[in-house]
Scaffold this motif. Structure first.
Motif, PDB file in Angstrom:
ATOM      1  N   UNK A 126       0.835  -1.204   0.000  1.00  0.00           N
ATOM      2  CA  UNK A 126       0.000   0.000   0.000  1.00  0.00           C
ATOM      3  C   UNK A 126       0.869   1.253   0.000  1.00  0.00           C
ATOM      4  N   UNK A 127       1.924   1.237   0.834  1.00  0.00           N
ATOM      5  CA  UNK A 127       2.840   2.379   0.874  1.00  0.00           C
ATOM      6  C   UNK A 127       3.547   2.556  -0.461  1.00  0.00           C
ATOM      7  N   UNK A 128       3.971   1.435  -1.045  1.00  0.00           N
ATOM      8  CA  UNK A 128       4.634   1.486  -2.351  1.00  0.00           C
ATOM      9  C   UNK A 128       3.679   2.014  -3.414  1.00  0.00           C
ATOM     10  N   UNK A 129       2.427   1.551  -3.321  1.00  0.00           N
ATOM     11  CA  UNK A 129       1.416   1.973  -4.301  1.00  0.00           C
ATOM     12  C   UNK A 129       1.117   3.470  -4.169  1.00  0.00           C
ATOM     13  N   UNK A 130       0.985   3.939  -2.943  1.00  0.00           N
ATOM     14  CA  UNK A 130       0.711   5.366  -2.721  1.00  0.00           C
ATOM     15  C   UNK A 130       1.860   6.234  -3.232  1.00  0.00           C
ATOM     16  N   UNK A 131       3.089   5.776  -3.003  1.00  0.00           N
ATOM     17  CA  UNK A 131       4.265   6.510  -3.470  1.00  0.00           C
ATOM     18  C   UNK A 131       4.263   6.613  -4.998  1.00  0.00           C
ATOM     19  N   UNK A 132       3.986   5.486  -5.641  1.00  0.00           N
ATOM     20  CA  UNK A 132       3.996   5.471  -7.107  1.00  0.00           C
ATOM     21  C   UNK A 132       2.834   6.283  -7.675  1.00  0.00           C
ATOM     22  N   UNK A 133       1.691   6.215  -7.001  1.00  0.00           N
ATOM     23  CA  UNK A 133       0.540   6.995  -7.456  1.00  0.00           C
ATOM     24  C   UNK A 133       0.838   8.494  -7.364  1.00  0.00           C
ATOM     25  N   UNK A 134       1.449   8.896  -6.242  1.00  0.00           N
ATOM     26  CA  UNK A 134       1.785  10.303  -6.040  1.00  0.00           C
ATOM     27  C   UNK A 134       2.806  10.767  -7.080  1.00  0.00           C
ATOM     28  N   UNK A 135       3.786   9.899  -7.317  1.00  0.00           N
ATOM     29  CA  UNK A 135       4.813  10.224  -8.307  1.00  0.00           C
ATOM     30  C   UNK A 135       4.203  10.348  -9.695  1.00  0.00           C
ATOM     31  N   UNK A 136       3.308   9.433 -10.032  1.00  0.00           N
ATOM     32  CA  UNK A 136       2.665   9.464 -11.349  1.00  0.00           C
ATOM     33  C   UNK A 136       1.748  10.679 -11.478  1.00  0.00           C
ATOM     34  N   UNK A 137       1.095  11.034 -10.350  1.00  0.00           N
ATOM     35  CA  UNK A 137       0.207  12.201 -10.378  1.00  0.00           C
ATOM     36  C   UNK A 137       1.009  13.471 -10.635  1.00  0.00           C
ATOM     37  N   UNK A 138       2.164  13.590  -9.962  1.00  0.00           N
ATOM     38  CA  UNK A 138       3.026  14.758 -10.179  1.00  0.00           C
ATOM     39  C   UNK A 138       3.501  14.810 -11.629  1.00  0.00           C
ATOM     40  N   UNK A 139       3.898  13.648 -12.141  1.00  0.00           N
ATOM     41  CA  UNK A 139       4.351  13.583 -13.539  1.00  0.00           C
ATOM     42  C   UNK A 139       3.211  13.946 -14.486  1.00  0.00           C
ATOM     43  N   UNK A 140       2.021  13.439 -14.172  1.00  0.00           N
ATOM     44  CA  UNK A 140       0.847  13.710 -15.010  1.00  0.00           C
ATOM     45  C   UNK A 140       0.469  15.186 -14.965  1.00  0.00           C
ATOM     46  N   UNK A 141       0.511  15.780 -13.759  1.00  0.00           N
ATOM     47  CA  UNK A 141       0.206  17.214 -13.615  1.00  0.00           C
ATOM     48  C   UNK A 141       1.233  18.054 -14.362  1.00  0.00           C
ATOM     49  N   UNK A 142       2.507  17.666 -14.219  1.00  0.00           N
ATOM     50  CA  UNK A 142       3.585  18.370 -14.906  1.00  0.00           C
ATOM     51  C   UNK A 142       3.442  18.234 -16.419  1.00  0.00           C
ATOM     52  N   UNK A 143       3.055  17.048 -16.837  1.00  0.00           N
ATOM     53  CA  UNK A 143       2.858  16.782 -18.262  1.00  0.00           C
ATOM     54  C   UNK A 143       1.722  17.638 -18.813  1.00  0.00           C
ATOM     55  N   UNK A 144       0.656  17.735 -18.043  1.00  0.00           N
ATOM     56  CA  UNK A 144      -0.491  18.545 -18.465  1.00  0.00           C
ATOM     57  C   UNK A 144      -0.106  20.028 -18.533  1.00  0.00           C
ATOM     58  N   UNK A 145       0.678  20.467 -17.549  1.00  0.00           N
ATOM     59  CA  UNK A 145       1.121  21.865 -17.528  1.00  0.00           C
ATOM     60  C   UNK A 145       2.013  22.181 -18.732  1.00  0.00           C
ATOM     61  N   UNK A 146       2.940  21.269 -19.016  1.00  0.00           N
ATOM     62  CA  UNK A 146       3.834  21.458 -20.169  1.00  0.00           C
ATOM     63  C   UNK A 146       3.019  21.475 -21.465  1.00  0.00           C
TER      64      UNK A 146
END
Length: 248
Positions: A126-146
């Protein structure tokens, strides 16, 4: 003879004025073209940045999906273990011998241990999943911003390029008009000197010095330039020399 000289002076003076205007136009054209290229390069960098971020996102997505699958599998295993524990507890109500009772208790203990291990695995996952989800969300938000910035820059580029191309057309028309008013051989000479001297073809004489290459020139050359009896060239950089009165 004086009239001819006067005409020659007027022709040379007028030609130099036109060549100076032509030089300004050519420099403007160079600047406009350079600006368009800079904007295109800037856009290409933004596109490369977007593609790189999208590549990272697509590269990390399978790892997230794999973790989600593993998390779901562990949860399913915990559900199965708990169901087996409940089944054993139900069996205990119906057994008649101590041997069967002890066997069921042992099986329940083993299942509880297994469940504890699975619960810990689920917590880690669960901790690993939350970390990866957060990382992917940041990447996705950054991708959308770019991507949003990229679209804005594309629109800006198209607008500016359209304006600059219009400016280029106007400057080109001015250049062609002036070139038609000049002797063709003079235009050819101007273009050659312009290309060979870092985008300039005429240089002002100032204090016995060519401002094009900062070379001191003989006084007689300065005198000849002022006379306007012929086109005079710098002996160092070969640019066409002209003179301006200080009050101008």
């Amino acid at each position: 003879m004086l009239n001819i000289l006067k005409v020659d002076k007027e022709v040379i003076s007028s030609s130099i004025d036109k060549l100076l205007t032509l030089q300004d136009i050519r420099q403007n054209l160079n600047y406009l073209s350079k600006e368009i290229n800079i904007l295109k390069d800037d856009l290409e960098k933004e596109e490369a940045k977007y593609e790189n971020k999208r590549f990272q996102y697509n590269k990390n997505l399978p790892y997230l999906q794999k973790t989600e699958k593993e998390y779901a599998e562990i949860r399913e295993e915990i559900v199965n273990v708990k169901e087996r524990i409940e089944q054993c507890e139900e069996k205990k109500k119906k057994i008649k011998t101590i041997k069967e009772f002890k066997a069921l208790n042992k099986e329940i203990d083993n299942l509880n241990q297994e469940n504890g291990i699975k619960e810990n695995q689920l917590l880690d996952k669960s901790e690993d999943l939350e970390y990866k989800k957060e990382k992917m969300k940041k990447t996705e938000d950054n991708l959308r911003e770019i991507e949003e910035n990229l679209e804005i820059k594309k629109k800006q580029l198209l607008k500016i390029v359209k304006e600059r191309k219009s400016d280029i057309r106007e400057e080109t028309e001015k250049r062609e008009k002036i070139e038609k008013e000049l002797d063709p051989s003079l235009v050819v000479l101007f273009n050659r000197i312009y290309s060979n001297n870092e985008k300039t073809a005429l240089a002002r004489v100032e204090k016995y010095c060519c401002t094009g290459c900062n070379t001191v020139i003989p006084k007689q050359i300065t005198v000849n330039v002022k006379k306007l009896e012929d086109f005079i060239f710098c002996p160092s950089c070969s640019q066409i020399l002209y003179y301006e009165d200080e009050e101008n």
